[in-house]
Design a protein around this motif. Sequence first.
Motif, mmCIF file in Angstrom:
data_model
loop_
_atom_site.group_PDB
_atom_site.id
_atom_site.type_symbol
_atom_site.label_atom_id
_atom_site.label_comp_id
_atom_site.label_asym_id
_atom_site.label_seq_id
_atom_site.Cartn_x
_atom_site.Cartn_y
_atom_site.Cartn_z
ATOM 1 N N GLY A 16 16.639 18.413 52.919
ATOM 2 C CA GLY A 16 15.889 19.707 52.053
ATOM 3 C C GLY A 16 15.893 21.276 52.838
ATOM 4 N N ARG A 17 15.687 20.579 54.761
ATOM 5 C CA ARG A 17 15.162 21.573 55.575
ATOM 6 C C ARG A 17 16.344 23.208 55.544
ATOM 7 N NH1 ARG A 17 13.221 19.042 60.758
ATOM 8 N NH2 ARG A 17 15.324 18.767 60.484
ATOM 9 N N ALA A 18 17.782 21.987 55.945
ATOM 10 C CA ALA A 18 18.874 22.695 55.951
ATOM 11 C C ALA A 18 19.055 23.437 54.659
ATOM 12 C CB ALA A 18 20.034 22.012 56.604
ATOM 13 N N ILE A 19 18.900 22.953 53.455
ATOM 14 C CA ILE A 19 19.334 23.615 52.022
ATOM 15 C C ILE A 19 17.878 24.555 52.174
ATOM 16 C CG2 ILE A 19 18.632 23.515 49.623
ATOM 17 C CD1 ILE A 19 19.591 20.085 50.407
ATOM 18 N N ALA A 20 17.041 24.432 52.527
ATOM 19 C CA ALA A 20 16.333 25.585 52.236
ATOM 20 C C ALA A 20 16.751 26.709 53.469
ATOM 21 C CB ALA A 20 14.957 25.394 53.061
ATOM 22 N N HIS A 21 17.091 26.479 54.338
ATOM 23 C CA HIS A 21 18.008 28.055 55.099
ATOM 24 C C HIS A 21 18.795 28.058 54.809
ATOM 25 C CE1 HIS A 21 16.165 27.049 59.025
ATOM 26 N NE2 HIS A 21 15.153 26.522 59.067
ATOM 27 N N ARG A 22 19.936 26.943 53.888
ATOM 28 C CA ARG A 22 21.126 28.283 53.650
ATOM 29 C C ARG A 22 21.211 28.956 52.598
ATOM 30 N NH1 ARG A 22 27.125 28.057 53.042
ATOM 31 N NH2 ARG A 22 27.172 29.421 51.647
ATOM 32 N N LEU A 23 20.151 28.647 50.954
ATOM 33 C CA LEU A 23 20.007 29.223 50.828
ATOM 34 C C LEU A 23 18.760 30.732 50.620
ATOM 35 C CD1 LEU A 23 18.246 26.861 47.936
ATOM 36 C CD2 LEU A 23 21.050 27.616 47.579
ATOM 37 N N ALA A 24 18.511 30.819 51.523
ATOM 38 C CA ALA A 24 17.378 31.731 52.841
ATOM 39 C C ALA A 24 18.457 32.605 52.809
ATOM 40 C CB ALA A 24 16.935 31.406 53.323
ATOM 41 N N ASP A 26 21.837 32.832 51.609
ATOM 42 C CA ASP A 26 22.322 33.420 50.737
ATOM 43 C C ASP A 26 22.292 34.202 50.252
ATOM 44 O OD1 ASP A 26 24.456 31.464 51.225
ATOM 45 O OD2 ASP A 26 23.622 29.704 49.589
ATOM 46 N N GLY A 27 20.694 34.255 50.404
ATOM 47 C CA GLY A 27 19.847 35.672 49.983
ATOM 48 C C GLY A 27 18.711 35.140 49.171
ATOM 49 N N TYR A 28 18.517 34.279 48.692
ATOM 50 C CA TYR A 28 17.353 33.080 48.483
ATOM 51 C C TYR A 28 15.691 33.354 48.525
ATOM 52 C CZ TYR A 28 21.084 31.784 44.498
ATOM 53 O OH TYR A 28 21.631 31.191 43.958
ATOM 54 N N SER A 29 14.991 33.645 47.628
ATOM 55 C CA SER A 29 14.070 33.809 47.959
ATOM 56 C C SER A 29 13.586 32.025 47.794
ATOM 57 C CB SER A 29 11.897 34.477 47.356
ATOM 58 O OG SER A 29 11.070 34.146 47.436
ATOM 59 N N VAL A 30 12.913 31.322 48.818
ATOM 60 C CA VAL A 30 12.562 29.955 48.839
ATOM 61 C C VAL A 30 11.021 29.374 49.287
ATOM 62 C CG1 VAL A 30 13.135 27.779 50.347
ATOM 63 C CG2 VAL A 30 14.734 30.008 50.413
ATOM 64 N N THR A 31 10.926 28.813 48.100
ATOM 65 C CA THR A 31 10.038 28.076 47.832
ATOM 66 C C THR A 31 9.889 26.605 48.581
ATOM 67 O OG1 THR A 31 8.545 29.292 46.191
ATOM 68 C CG2 THR A 31 7.970 26.706 46.320
ATOM 69 N N VAL A 32 9.434 26.151 49.578
ATOM 70 C CA VAL A 32 9.385 24.590 50.282
ATOM 71 C C VAL A 32 8.440 23.863 49.764
ATOM 72 C CG1 VAL A 32 9.979 23.544 52.263
ATOM 73 C CG2 VAL A 32 10.475 26.349 52.302
ATOM 74 N N GLY A 203 27.781 12.436 58.713
ATOM 75 C CA GLY A 203 27.466 14.129 57.504
ATOM 76 C C GLY A 203 25.610 14.355 59.325
ATOM 77 N N SER A 204 26.468 15.811 58.303
ATOM 78 C CA SER A 204 25.142 16.592 58.770
ATOM 79 C C SER A 204 24.499 17.110 58.069
ATOM 80 C CB SER A 204 25.181 17.775 60.183
ATOM 81 O OG SER A 204 26.167 18.502 59.147
ATOM 82 N N PRO A 205 22.844 17.646 58.331
ATOM 83 C CA PRO A 205 22.426 18.181 56.652
ATOM 84 C C PRO A 205 23.094 19.594 56.567
ATOM 85 C CG PRO A 205 20.570 17.292 58.164
ATOM 86 C CD PRO A 205 21.940 17.303 59.233
ATOM 87 N N GLU A 206 23.951 20.198 56.987
ATOM 88 C CA GLU A 206 24.606 21.786 57.119
ATOM 89 C C GLU A 206 25.868 20.930 56.289
ATOM 90 O OE1 GLU A 206 22.546 21.009 60.105
ATOM 91 O OE2 GLU A 206 21.762 22.079 59.707
ATOM 92 N N ASP A 207 26.246 19.827 56.011
ATOM 93 C CA ASP A 207 27.757 19.583 55.494
ATOM 94 C C ASP A 207 27.518 19.439 53.830
ATOM 95 O OD1 ASP A 207 29.467 18.971 57.333
ATOM 96 O OD2 ASP A 207 28.477 17.290 57.829
#
Length: 249
Positions: A16-24, A26-32, A203-207
Amino acid sequence: MVMGEALVTGAGQGIGRAIAHRLASDGYSVTVVDRDETTAKVVANDVDGRATVCDLSDSSAIEELVTSVRKLDVLVNNAGIFPPSPLKDLTAERFRHVMDVNAIAPLLLTQRLLPLLSDTNGSVVNVASMASKVAMPGAGAYSPSKAALVSLTKLCAVEFSHSGVRFNAVAPGGVLTEGTAQYTADPDRESRFNAVLPLGRRGSPEDIADVVSFFASPDSRYITGQVLYVDGGLSEATIPFLRAAQDGG
Ligand SMILES: NC(=O)c1ccc[n+]([C@@H]2O[C@H](COP(=O)([O-])OP(=O)(O)OC[C@H]3O[C@@H](n4cnc5c(N)ncnc54)[C@H](O)[C@@H]3O)[C@@H](O)[C@H]2O)c1
């Protein structure tokens, strides 16, 4: 470029943390969203987003969470639990608790946030598991809960088809996270595992996050109701694993 608003559950650590970083990025404003306030705040700070504490096993806490959301482009139902439990000892109460977090919370969030997602022609990405397809002995309600989440993903894609929202699932195999660290600590076991895995490494979280980003993005605009196994080939490697077992590893 601002892509819109994303909400990621279980984003305080791991995938989930990796997803938050990736979407951020990508330009999203992220609610964690996480039940752990400390980790949620750290990640929110890192991604310049917002932290919301919520225990997703509690439907009234989910209700409170959804009322705080004003606009939404991407919902990522990532939070999940996998408490070990032999089937013979599994109580109805523990079964229900896993279902509450892994399947019912994604359903409630989807139902309640659908109008906002529909306004933006948004995307829902559910983080399922390879365990939705293959039985995982000793993991109690985990396989059934992830099978339910996969089924829910497909059902939403069809039943909510007129909403303009897409629904897809990412199914990880073995990923090294804080949650799985205890199972991956032995280097000899790890190297035997990696030797048989088609892509040769856990796998890594980033994968996983990179594929979630794809399902969130317009690049996947013609895909809905699908499950993508992001597992290094693990779920298709029955024969190599059998041969390794027959040869004594
Ligand atoms: N790591 C793997 O190998 C793997 C494999 C397949 C699927 N998955 C799935 O990926 C997702 C993330 O896994 P992970 O390894 O990063 O897990 P993790 O245990 O490292 O992190 C899970 C996060 O979810 C949060 N969370 C748990 N229960 C919650 C609740 N009731 N309310 C709010 N937040 C809650 C935790 O606080 C934590 O921050 C899960 O759905 C898991 O089933 C993981």
